[in-house]
Design an enzyme around this catalytic site. Structure first.
Site, PDB file in Angstrom:
ATOM      1  N   GLU A  49      -3.348  -7.215  57.119  1.00 16.30           N
ATOM      2  CA  GLU A  49      -4.519  -7.345  58.682  1.00 16.30           C
ATOM      3  C   GLU A  49      -5.008  -8.512  57.035  1.00 16.30           C
ATOM      4  OE1 GLU A  49      -6.905  -5.329  59.971  1.00 16.30           O
ATOM      5  OE2 GLU A  49      -7.648  -5.919  61.583  1.00 16.30           O
ATOM      6  N   ASP A  65      -4.500  -2.469  56.955  1.00 18.11           N
ATOM      7  CA  ASP A  65      -5.189  -2.511  57.701  1.00 18.11           C
ATOM      8  C   ASP A  65      -6.809  -3.180  56.871  1.00 18.11           C
ATOM      9  OD1 ASP A  65      -7.207  -1.924  59.984  1.00 18.11           O
ATOM     10  OD2 ASP A  65      -8.331  -0.256  58.147  1.00 18.11           O
ATOM     11  N   ASP A  74      -6.834  -4.112  69.048  1.00 15.95           N
ATOM     12  CA  ASP A  74      -8.156  -4.874  68.582  1.00 15.95           C
ATOM     13  C   ASP A  74      -8.476  -5.842  70.000  1.00 15.95           C
ATOM     14  OD1 ASP A  74      -8.366  -4.705  65.466  1.00 15.95           O
ATOM     15  OD2 ASP A  74      -8.896  -2.623  66.835  1.00 15.95           O
ATOM     16  N   ASP A  90       0.848   2.348  59.598  1.00 16.14           N
ATOM     17  CA  ASP A  90      -0.103   1.508  59.582  1.00 16.14           C
ATOM     18  C   ASP A  90      -0.972   2.258  57.737  1.00 16.14           C
ATOM     19  OD1 ASP A  90      -2.281   0.500  62.361  1.00 16.14           O
ATOM     20  OD2 ASP A  90      -2.717   0.365  59.996  1.00 16.14           O
TER      21      ASP A  90
END
Ligand code: TEU
Ligand code: CA
Length: 541
Positions: free
Chosen positions: A239, A197, A313, A96
């Site tokens: 993302e 991210d 999330d 990530d």
């Protein structure tokens, strides 16, 4: 074809996956212990949520050292062993990458805060007050202003998330080069790529209140590609909450030298009012079918879709849009079949493959997630009632995805011998991996077979998609066609039976992935039971 085009990715939220040393926190050695399970499932890559040094203000999405492992998760040797052990099982580790912001405890920000002439001052976004106030009314996703005043330098700094997550200044080329150096440190370890991210925010122009789709966003991504992952056979997934089919071509077009694919969120926002995710709205199935079909048909062959219902999330799909009581198994299998037979790279969020559900909380004291806690405080001050806020948190709170992985019916579902950092769902006695592995009819085996089916059927990877019954209020049905080979996928996403008409099928047509006991294709008039799904193969052989 790239390896990630017929791969299935499994997302691990390490804090809640498997604790190996009894401190109530999941860790890397715990993941290593569970690699055989993931190999049995048949996945090709793990998207590992952050395990770096962090004060955990946002559970690791606030990084204070990108090249150090948080001691709660283990050591860099453990991380190297995880990459090695996964590779032995043909599983890649996708890290990530959180580079829109750092933690305020990162050495860069600690230096930047020391004064206006600090070496790393310009790695972040500082502005003078305007009329003694914040520079503008940009808001943080985690409630309140996106600007926090720094007494020491009498300036505000920008944070689109918590005040402990200061935004990096991507206009600064030295900062960018330091990020690329860090990325190459990880790539040289043989990782399988990066999940990036909120990567569509790095082109922000705060003075014009532009946060996503900034003017230099694609320039930065092309530079990052050329300076780092573009030299490796790795997968990158951005993302991008702002993604549309148009800009998804820019992010993921094969000739763009940017990313492999992006996560779009248009389907994820269909059960909320425009102002916020907490403003609940019932899902309209026709809207869901329209949105997902648009994404299936509007990306050119050179771009690529990601496919997901869940992540760390979002609430769990079987509770959110299925039926997590009487039809939990049937509805979980419907979502698995619908997603995994679409065109794109499917993502499985830990526990989705055994039909894990949301966990209801009765009081804010049970809630761990900063996003929910800050919203609750802010809305309480705005006069909202606690029950209404807890109801919104029970529907959309991120803790729903973060309850510990349910391995068996023993204490703490086999997640930890200590006290878990967050409560285990009490339904772990019936819903757990051990039970799933022992039951040939479990959701687990539907996922396992779908993953295998993708590997054996080029039609699933490359076939053209066509939505059937577009206006049916209960049934989501589509067909995939490739070199004359056609399959039909149908799922009744309702608690009532549903009658549909399907195209004529050949004698050789056969039923696959039925979650009831449907055995053969015997008419064009079909009555589907509640949450019944099936696939018809050899439709026109
Ligand atoms: O999420 C981006 C993000 O905006 C989400 O937090 C979303 O707004 C919210 O969950 C409502 O759905 C990424 C990470 O996935 C998230 O865990 C982090 O909290 C956030 O960025 C900041 O790094
Ligand atoms: Ca641990």
């Amino acid at each position: 074809m790239k390896w990630w085009q017929n791969a299935v990715v499994y997302q691990i939220y390490p804090r809640s996956f498997q604790d190996s040393n009894g401190d109530g926190l999941g860790d890397i050695r715990g993941i290593i212990q569970r690699l055989d399970y993931l190999e049995e499932l048949g996945i090709d890559a793990i998207w590992l949520s952050p395990v770096y040094q962090s004060p955990n203000d946002d559970n690791g999405y606030d990084i204070s050292d990108y090249q150090a492992i948080h001691p709660e998760f283990g050591t860099m040797d453990d991380m190297d062993e995880l990459i090695e052990e996964a590779k032995k099982r043909s599983i890649r580790i996708v890290m990530d990458l959180v580079v829109n912001h750092t933690s305020d405890e990162h050495e860069w920000f600690k230096d930047a805060k020391s004064g206006v002439n600090a070496k790393y001052r310009d790695y972040y976004i500082w502005r003078d007050p305007i009329d003694g106030e914040e520079p503008n009314d940009l808001k943080s996703t985690f409630s309140g202003s996106a600007w926090t005043f720094d007494e020491n330098s009498q300036q505000y700094y920008l944070h689109l998330f918590s005040k402990k997550q200061p935004d990096l200044n991507w206009e600064n080329p030295k900062m960018r080069q330091d990020i690329y150096k860090m990325m190459n440190f990880w790539l040289e370890k043989g990782i399988g790529g990066f999940r990036m991210d909120v990567i569509d925010l790095i082109g922000k122009v705060p003075d014009e209140k532009i946060t996503d789709k900034g003017p230099r966003l694609h320039e930065f991504l092309q530079e990052m590609n050329h300076e780092t992952f573009g030299q490796y056979d790795v997968m990158t997934v951005g993302e991008t909450w702002s993604a549309t089919p148009e800009n998804a071509e820019l992010f993921s077009g094969a000739d763009r030298d940017e990313l492999s694919m992006v996560f779009q969120f248009e389907h994820i926002t269909l059960d909320q009012e425009p102002e916020s995710k907490w403003a609940l709205k019932a899902l309209d199935l026709v809207e869901l079918k329209t949105v997902l079909s648009k994404w299936q048909t509007s990306l050119s062959d050179s771009a690529w879709n990601s496919l997901f219902w869940n992540n760390h999330d979002t609430p769990r799909v079987v509770s959110r849009w299925g039926n997590d009581q009487e039809y939990r198994v049937e509805s979980a299998k419907c979502f698995a079949v619908l997603l995994h037979l679409m065109k794109g790279t499917p993502y499985i969020y830990q526990g989705e493959e055994i039909g894990m559900t949301n966990r209801l909380v009765k009081d804010i004291s049970e809630v761990k997630d900063i996003e929910s806690i800050n919203m609750y405080k802010e809305e309480l001050e705005n006069g909202k009632h606690s029950e209404e806020l807890l109801n919104a948190i029970n529907h959309k709170g991120r803790d729903n995805a973060r309850t510990p992985m349910q391995w068996n019916d023993e204490m703490n579902a086999g997640f930890s011998k200590g006290t878990p950092w967050i409560a285990v769902n009490s339904n772990h006695n019936e819903i757990n991996v051990e039970q799933a592995i022992a039951d040939q009819e479990s959701i687990f085996y539907t996922y396992k077979e779908l993953i295998q089916y993708r590997k054996e059927n080029e039609a699933v990877v490359l076939g053209a998609y066509n939505l059937l019954l577009p206006n049916h209020q209960q049934v989501f049905a589509y067909e995939r066609t490739h070199k004359g080979n056609k399959i039909i996928v149908a799922a009744n996403l309702s608690e009532e039976s549903a009658s549909i008409e399907l195209p004529e099928t050949s004698e050789k047509a056969s039923v696959r992935f039925s979650n009831y006991d449907r055995k053969q294709v015997d008419s064009t008039e079909w009555i589907l039971k509640p949450y019944e799904c099936f696939v018809i193969e050899n439709v026109n052989q």
